[in-house]
Design a protein around this motif. Structure first.
Motif, mmCIF file in Angstrom:
data_model
loop_
_atom_site.group_PDB
_atom_site.id
_atom_site.type_symbol
_atom_site.label_atom_id
_atom_site.label_comp_id
_atom_site.label_asym_id
_atom_site.label_seq_id
_atom_site.Cartn_x
_atom_site.Cartn_y
_atom_site.Cartn_z
ATOM 1 N N MET A 189 -10.267 -4.249 4.345
ATOM 2 C CA MET A 189 -9.220 -3.250 4.476
ATOM 3 C C MET A 189 -9.454 -2.402 5.714
ATOM 4 N N PHE A 224 -7.475 -7.077 -4.998
ATOM 5 C CA PHE A 224 -7.779 -6.093 -3.961
ATOM 6 C C PHE A 224 -9.210 -6.224 -3.483
ATOM 7 N N CYS A 247 -2.730 2.194 6.274
ATOM 8 C CA CYS A 247 -3.781 1.248 5.886
ATOM 9 C C CYS A 247 -3.151 -0.117 5.649
ATOM 10 N N ASN A 248 -3.975 -1.124 5.676
ATOM 11 C CA ASN A 248 -3.493 -2.480 5.451
ATOM 12 C C ASN A 248 -4.673 -3.378 5.114
ATOM 13 N N ALA A 249 -4.366 -4.476 4.460
ATOM 14 C CA ALA A 249 -5.368 -5.518 4.252
ATOM 15 C C ALA A 249 -5.551 -6.266 5.574
ATOM 16 N N VAL A 306 0.818 -1.206 0.000
ATOM 17 C CA VAL A 306 0.000 0.000 0.000
ATOM 18 C C VAL A 306 0.849 1.251 0.000
ATOM 19 N N ARG A 314 -14.336 2.604 -0.210
ATOM 20 C CA ARG A 314 -13.393 1.960 -1.133
ATOM 21 C C ARG A 314 -13.889 2.083 -2.562
ATOM 22 N N VAL A 329 -8.632 2.741 -1.005
ATOM 23 C CA VAL A 329 -9.458 2.909 0.185
ATOM 24 C C VAL A 329 -9.283 4.347 0.668
ATOM 25 N N HIS A 336 -10.314 -8.361 -0.393
ATOM 26 C CA HIS A 336 -9.750 -8.125 0.928
ATOM 27 C C HIS A 336 -10.593 -7.174 1.748
ATOM 28 N N ALA A 367 -3.628 0.348 -3.134
ATOM 29 C CA ALA A 367 -3.084 -0.988 -2.876
ATOM 30 C C ALA A 367 -2.711 -1.696 -4.170
#
Length: 122
Positions: free
Chosen positions: A34, A29, A95-97, A4, A71, A78, A32, A24
């Protein structure tokens, strides 16, 4: 693995607004969940907003009613719209999955980006 890049941070006054973006990598994507995290100086990183693959959202009590996560799967992006900002919102935002663990909590599963700094001053 999802990678990301966060952007959109800055310095604002109390009561102001900012919109953060997280782009991302990866063709999958859309499958996932998020999340947006934040880490203030001297504090642990905390998960503040979640959006599932079905676009269901959930928020930490500290930001509920003020922050909105969304998103756009066509852009692998996102967003975090932050309104009515407070000095306590000052932090680096990441941010992250996400993936549910055995305890039904969320764990980050992607690589951490550099984050984006949000500074709220009075």
């Amino acid at each position: 693995q999802v990678q990301v890049v966060e952007s959109g941070g800055g310095s604002v006054q109390v009561g102001g607004s900012l919109r953060l973006s997280c782009v991302a990598s990866g063709k999958i994507f859309s499958i996932h969940d998020m999340g947006w995290y934040r880490q203030a100086p001297g504090k642990q990183r905390e998960l503040v907003a979640i959006i599932t693959s079905a676009s269901t959202t959930n928020y930490a009590d500290s930001v509920k009613g003020r922050f909105t996560i969304s998103r756009d799967n066509t852009k692998n992006t996102v967003y975090l719209q932050m309104n009515s900002l407070k000095s306590d919102d000052t932090a680096v935002y990441y941010c992250n999955a996400l993936m549910r663990n055995r305890y039904r909590d969320y764990d980050p599963i992607g690589s951490w980006g550099q984050g984006t700094q949000v500074t709220v001053s009075s």
